[in-house]
Motif scaffolding. Structure first.
Motif, PDB file in Angstrom:
ATOM      1  N   UNK A  90      34.032  34.643  41.758  1.00  0.00           N
ATOM      2  CA  UNK A  90      32.757  35.351  41.832  1.00  0.00           C
ATOM      3  C   UNK A  90      32.476  35.839  43.242  1.00  0.00           C
ATOM      4  N   UNK A  91      32.922  35.105  44.263  1.00  0.00           N
ATOM      5  CA  UNK A  91      32.729  35.586  45.636  1.00  0.00           C
ATOM      6  C   UNK A  91      33.443  36.913  45.852  1.00  0.00           C
ATOM      7  N   UNK A  92      34.650  37.029  45.316  1.00  0.00           N
ATOM      8  CA  UNK A  92      35.398  38.275  45.470  1.00  0.00           C
ATOM      9  C   UNK A  92      34.758  39.397  44.656  1.00  0.00           C
ATOM     10  N   UNK A  93      34.314  39.086  43.444  1.00  0.00           N
ATOM     11  CA  UNK A  93      33.657  40.094  42.626  1.00  0.00           C
ATOM     12  C   UNK A  93      32.363  40.590  43.273  1.00  0.00           C
ATOM     13  N   UNK A  94      31.618  39.675  43.889  1.00  0.00           N
ATOM     14  CA  UNK A  94      30.396  40.082  44.586  1.00  0.00           C
ATOM     15  C   UNK A  94      30.711  40.955  45.797  1.00  0.00           C
ATOM     16  N   UNK A  95      31.807  40.636  46.490  1.00  0.00           N
ATOM     17  CA  UNK A  95      32.218  41.472  47.620  1.00  0.00           C
ATOM     18  C   UNK A  95      32.577  42.880  47.151  1.00  0.00           C
ATOM     19  N   UNK A  96      33.193  42.981  45.993  1.00  0.00           N
ATOM     20  CA  UNK A  96      33.510  44.290  45.422  1.00  0.00           C
ATOM     21  C   UNK A  96      32.235  45.058  45.077  1.00  0.00           C
ATOM     22  N   UNK A  97      31.266  44.371  44.503  1.00  0.00           N
ATOM     23  CA  UNK A  97      29.995  45.026  44.175  1.00  0.00           C
ATOM     24  C   UNK A  97      29.299  45.519  45.437  1.00  0.00           C
ATOM     25  N   UNK A  98      29.322  44.691  46.485  1.00  0.00           N
ATOM     26  CA  UNK A  98      28.691  45.121  47.742  1.00  0.00           C
ATOM     27  C   UNK A  98      29.401  46.341  48.321  1.00  0.00           C
ATOM     28  N   UNK A  99      30.673  46.475  48.045  1.00  0.00           N
ATOM     29  CA  UNK A  99      31.447  47.626  48.507  1.00  0.00           C
ATOM     30  C   UNK A  99      31.070  48.885  47.731  1.00  0.00           C
ATOM     31  N   UNK A 100      30.414  48.717  46.581  1.00  0.00           N
ATOM     32  CA  UNK A 100      30.063  49.845  45.736  1.00  0.00           C
ATOM     33  C   UNK A 100      31.035  50.082  44.606  1.00  0.00           C
ATOM     34  N   UNK A 143      32.353  49.633  40.986  1.00  0.00           N
ATOM     35  CA  UNK A 143      31.812  49.299  39.674  1.00  0.00           C
ATOM     36  C   UNK A 143      32.696  48.245  39.004  1.00  0.00           C
ATOM     37  N   UNK A 144      32.096  47.419  38.156  1.00  0.00           N
ATOM     38  CA  UNK A 144      32.824  46.419  37.380  1.00  0.00           C
ATOM     39  C   UNK A 144      32.525  46.629  35.907  1.00  0.00           C
ATOM     40  N   UNK A 145      33.568  46.557  35.080  1.00  0.00           N
ATOM     41  CA  UNK A 145      33.401  46.714  33.632  1.00  0.00           C
ATOM     42  C   UNK A 145      34.341  45.751  32.933  1.00  0.00           C
ATOM     43  N   UNK A 146      34.113  45.527  31.658  1.00  0.00           N
ATOM     44  CA  UNK A 146      34.943  44.587  30.912  1.00  0.00           C
ATOM     45  C   UNK A 146      35.249  45.122  29.528  1.00  0.00           C
ATOM     46  N   UNK A 147      36.308  44.585  28.961  1.00  0.00           N
ATOM     47  CA  UNK A 147      36.659  44.766  27.561  1.00  0.00           C
ATOM     48  C   UNK A 147      37.298  43.462  27.107  1.00  0.00           C
ATOM     49  N   UNK A 148      37.506  43.322  25.822  1.00  0.00           N
ATOM     50  CA  UNK A 148      38.137  42.121  25.293  1.00  0.00           C
ATOM     51  C   UNK A 148      39.442  42.515  24.619  1.00  0.00           C
ATOM     52  N   UNK A 149      40.534  41.929  25.070  1.00  0.00           N
ATOM     53  CA  UNK A 149      41.853  42.233  24.504  1.00  0.00           C
ATOM     54  C   UNK A 149      42.564  40.919  24.206  1.00  0.00           C
TER      55      UNK A 149
END
Length: 341
Positions: free
Chosen positions: A186-196, A198-204
């Motif tokens: 989550x720390x890395x994902x939050x850093x990505x969000x702060x960078x601008x 976008x995050x998306x998901x799907x289920x496979x």
């Protein structure tokens, strides 16, 4: 390439090899550098399938020991599964004794569940369609109480279910972990969000990566189901419209997005479907611009998939470099980002 033998305590500190196909170059980095390697308005798409305990120990009606690894849950309620001989996590599957021969109608018991073989499927007598007597909550309760995650002989000890979960896992669709996402804390994902970013998901429904049987492995991956939310489709379209790049976390995400688009003339459409799309040399992605994946050795099925994003000659140089620099492979190993700057 040596395998990582255990999940790291701080996976976001792992190594990252950045490959730029158009420039035919690559450089060493770390996962913590991922936000700086992506741009504002890029889109990172993850597979949020949770990993369920798909390895089931049991016995045939005559008492022979066996292992059944679930491969996929079919629409009619049956399961496709692969039969293995007796053994545990210490022994590679290809070194195990041959499994018992089960024909259509044969009954067996795994993790306290009674089941029967509905049919034996090509290309191997080890590939079965099976039906359990229980279903619904009773079936899933037994799977979680008695089943185990798929094990690997290169690990230091048996894996528990929490070792093979991404931080954002949701529906239990994956029989093996969508491992490219394991280091995305989550720390890395939050850093990505702060960078601008976008995050998306799907289920496979990620299936088995290997069975130890050359005939069966040549038929992998099998058709797999995906569910792509409308919000993810909207994010892909917005990213395209604004000049951003779509980066898939793992080949399962590529298979889901590209398979769905291939069914609709190149247009990504929301909803659930099953794809038999095979990625590899000559395949030109229409949705995905880049790929975050694990380190894969030449000659493996996953390495062949990477040729949809980079030429074999470059991937060979990348593999040689990774070997020389001590990158670790397999589920808990280092990462590779294939993305042009």
């Amino acid at each position: 390439m040596k395998p990582a033998r255990w999940p790291g305590d701080h996976p976001e500190e792992g190594r990252l090899l950045h490959v730029e196909p158009r420039a035919s170059r690559f450089k060493d980095a770390h996962l913590a550098d991922l936000p700086s390697l992506l741009r504002e308005k890029d889109l990172l798409v993850v597979n949020d399938a949770a990993t369920f305990p798909a390895s089931l120990l049991g016995r045939t009606a005559s008492g022979e020991r066996m292992e059944l690894r679930l491969l996929s849950h079919e629409p009619d309620g049956t399961w496709l599964a692969v039969l293995f001989g007796a053994g545990d996590w210490r022994k590679r599957t290809e070194d195990r004794p041959s499994p018992p021969v089960l024909e259509a109608g044969a009954r067996f018991t795994v993790v306290g569940l009674s089941a029967r073989v509905v049919e034996v499927l090509p290309p191997s007598p080890r590939l079965l369609r099976v039906a359990f007597e229980d279903d619904g909550a009773e079936l899933w309760s037994a799977l979680y109480q008695g089943g185990r995650p798929v094990q690997y002989a290169h690990t230091l000890a048996p894996l528990s279910l929490w070792h093979v979960q991404t931080g954002y896992g949701a529906r239990p669709w994956a029989v093996e972990a969508p491992s490219a996402g394991l280091p995305l804390t989550w720390n890395l994902l939050l850093a990505l969000r702060r960078r601008g970013v976008r995050l998306a998901s799907l289920t496979h429904a990620a299936g088995l990566s290997s069975t130890g049987d050359a005939v069966l492995d040549a038929a992998l991956p099998r058709p797999e189901r995906s569910d792509i939310p409308a919000v993810t489709v909207a994010q892909v379209e917005a990213t395209r419209a604004e000049g951003g790049r779509v980066v898939a976390v793992g080949t399962t995400v590529v298979r889901a997005l590209e398979g769905r688009a291939a069914m609709n003339g190149g247009r990504l459409v929301a909803g659930e479907s099953v794809t038999d799309l095979l990625l590899g040399p000559g395949f030109v992605p229409r949705v995905v611009d880049g790929l975050l994946t694990g380190m894969h050795e030449p000659g493996t099925s996953h390495h062949a998939l990477l040729q949809a994003f980079a030429p074999l000659s470059l991937l060979g140089d990348v593999a040689a470099h990774a070997e020389a620099k001590g990158y670790l492979g397999h589920e808990f190993g280092d990462s590779c980002l294939i993305l042009d700057t």
